[in-house]
Motif scaffolding. Structure first.
Motif, PDB file in Angstrom:
ATOM      1  N   ASP A 197      -1.461  20.416   1.191  1.00 40.66           N
ATOM      2  CA  ASP A 197      -2.627  20.713   0.344  1.00 40.66           C
ATOM      3  C   ASP A 197      -3.872  20.097   0.994  1.00 40.66           C
ATOM      4  OD1 ASP A 197      -4.254  21.439  -1.801  1.00 40.66           O
ATOM      5  OD2 ASP A 197      -3.598  19.788  -3.086  1.00 40.66           O
ATOM      6  N   HIS A 201      -7.265  21.883   2.395  1.00 39.06           N
ATOM      7  CA  HIS A 201      -8.664  21.519   2.063  1.00 39.06           C
ATOM      8  C   HIS A 201      -9.491  21.367   3.331  1.00 39.06           C
ATOM      9  CE1 HIS A 201      -6.846  19.497  -1.725  1.00 39.06           C
ATOM     10  NE2 HIS A 201      -7.062  20.787  -1.924  1.00 39.06           N
ATOM     11  N   HIS A 266      -6.658  28.865  -1.504  1.00 42.09           N
ATOM     12  CA  HIS A 266      -6.690  28.289  -2.850  1.00 42.09           C
ATOM     13  C   HIS A 266      -6.804  29.363  -3.933  1.00 42.09           C
ATOM     14  CE1 HIS A 266      -6.705  24.235  -1.302  1.00 42.09           C
ATOM     15  NE2 HIS A 266      -6.571  23.804  -2.540  1.00 42.09           N
ATOM     16  N   HIS A 280       1.065  23.451  -6.791  1.00 39.78           N
ATOM     17  CA  HIS A 280      -0.137  23.698  -5.988  1.00 39.78           C
ATOM     18  C   HIS A 280       0.080  23.435  -4.489  1.00 39.78           C
ATOM     19  CE1 HIS A 280      -4.422  23.986  -5.199  1.00 39.78           C
ATOM     20  NE2 HIS A 280      -4.374  22.803  -4.599  1.00 39.78           N
ATOM     21  N   ASN A 284       0.017  26.215  -1.386  1.00 42.62           N
ATOM     22  CA  ASN A 284      -0.909  26.139  -0.244  1.00 42.62           C
ATOM     23  C   ASN A 284      -0.173  26.050   1.080  1.00 42.62           C
ATOM     24  OD1 ASN A 284      -3.508  26.293  -1.372  1.00 42.62           O
ATOM     25  ND2 ASN A 284      -3.300  24.236  -2.169  1.00 42.62           N
TER      26      ASN A 284
HETATM   27 FE   LIG Z   1      -5.851  21.944  -3.276  1.00 37.00          FE
END
Ligand SMILES: [Fe+2]
Length: 386
Positions: A197, A201, A266, A280, A284
């Motif tokens: 994750d 980002h 996302h 989550h 990702n």
């Molecule tokens: Fe995230």
């Protein structure tokens, strides 16, 4: 160079074992004497709250613990927790947990100074955040979500089975206390998926249309640090150096995307999280390389930078071939971490595609994705990742 804004309002206190001094930080730096601890049952079972409580007791700080928060918080969970907080008389909230706990705490703190339900404040709702919220201090127990650095709180609407966010600068936590020691007990798969994750980002913000020079520096540094440490942190959770590097990388990636924004990974991750309850980080990790393969033409030079930061040898390659190396490096990382790499493995079905595509197209930050994507593009990504 185009104009840009860079904000990093969360104050960060980092240290291996810093939790021991938490009481002092709250009392002497922030002058709080009555704290509401928001967490979830897993964090309590892991013994992490004991360590926090010990640190607070040592300084005579009063506290109450609410440990009923859940992954992918719903509107009902947020409203109920906000009610409990309202009756507690606490001055500030200490959120101890992963992204879901921190996101819930942001919403709970906002509802202490704003009337109504969290439903009213979600994207497209009837009310908006207009003033300061109850102070929030975060102790992230995973190295990935970066939520302790950002302005967004993602909430699940069970009626529509969608994830929606409330995003406002006032939701940014006041302080993040980052202690890699608290993250040492995280199981390998959670370490892997939350770390992916963070990588998502870093990469999405770096290639975002809204990227700026400072978020770029943080994003690229995070890509490098995650590539060098995530395998070790997942393979040997007790390696505190790898844990520390992941914790810092996650913080940098959080600051990067808070400013640079995100993109289609996302967008789809949020949609499949709501449709098929895919966590989550898992979503990702799975989607990132497939989405990169589609996005690479949007910014070849920056994808080449990502390949270089990931340690790929791009010497003598064309920019296009070098950019492709970033995609293969992420596929390789996923494989090494043994995370699910196909949508069918995580419960997504073809029947869900229309709903997932619709939610992705409505995603707030699809506008900063490096390529403008149509519904057909999103369908192609889903088919390739299936
Ligand atoms: Fe995230």
């Amino acid at each position: 160079m185009k104009d840009f804004v860079f904000r990093m309002p969360t104050r960060v206190r980092f240290g291996i074992g810093i939790t021991k001094t938490l009481g002092k930080i709250l009392k002497e730096e922030l002058r709080y004497s009555n704290i509401f601890i928001a967490s979830d049952p897993g964090i309590v079972q892991a013994g992490l709250i004991d360590r926090i409580e010990e640190a607070l007791k040592a300084e005579g700080i009063r506290f109450c613990l609410y440990d009923q928060l859940v992954p992918d918080p719903t509107i009902e969970v947020v409203d109920e927790a906000a009610d409990v907080l309202r009756k507690s008389g606490a001055e500030a909230v200490l959120a101890v947990g992963g992204g879901s706990v921190i996101d819930t705490a942001k919403a709970m703190c906002m509802l202490q100074t704003h009337e109504g339900s969290i439903r009213d404040y979600l994207f497209g709702g009837s009310k908006s955040v207009s003033h300061a919220i109850m102070p929030l201090i975060c102790i992230p127990t995973t190295a990935g979500t970066g939520s302790e650095m950002t302005a967004a709180s993602v909430i699940t609407d069970q009626q529509t089975k969608t994830k929606v966010s409330v995003t406002h600068e006032n939701l940014i936590p006041r302080l993040a206390v980052i202690d890699p020691q608290l993250q040492a007990g995280m199981p390998p798969l959670i370490t892997a998926t939350t770390g992916m994750d963070a990588l998502t980002h870093a990469i999405e913000s770096y290639v975002s249309l809204n990227a700026g020079p400072i978020s770029d520096a943080m994003g690229l540094a995070a890509v490098k640090q995650i590539s060098q440490n995530l395998r070790t942190a997942a393979a040997d959770g007790s390696n505190l150096q790898a844990r520390a590097n992941m914790a810092v990388a996650s913080t940098m990636a959080g600051a990067a995307f808070m400013n640079g924004g995100l993109g289609v990974v996302h967008g789809i991750a949020q949609a499949i999280g709501a449709a098929a309850h895919v966590p989550h980080g898992t979503a990702n990790a799975l989607l990132l390389p497939y989405c990169m393969r589609r996005n690479v033409v949007g910014n070849l030079k920056k994808f080449k930078d990502i390949a270089d930061a990931m340690g790929e040898n791009t010497e003598g390659l064309t920019v296009r071939a070098a950019a492709d190396r970033a995609v293969s490096a992420v596929f390789q990382l996923d494989q090494d971490l043994k995370v699910p790499m196909h949508l069918k493995q995580v419960g997504v079905t073809h029947e869900m595609f229309p709903k997932i595509i619709k939610a992705t197209m409505e995603y707030r930050m699809l506008t900063t994705n490096p390529c403008q994507l149509s519904s057909d593009d999103v369908l192609s990504i889903l088919q390739s990742a299936y």
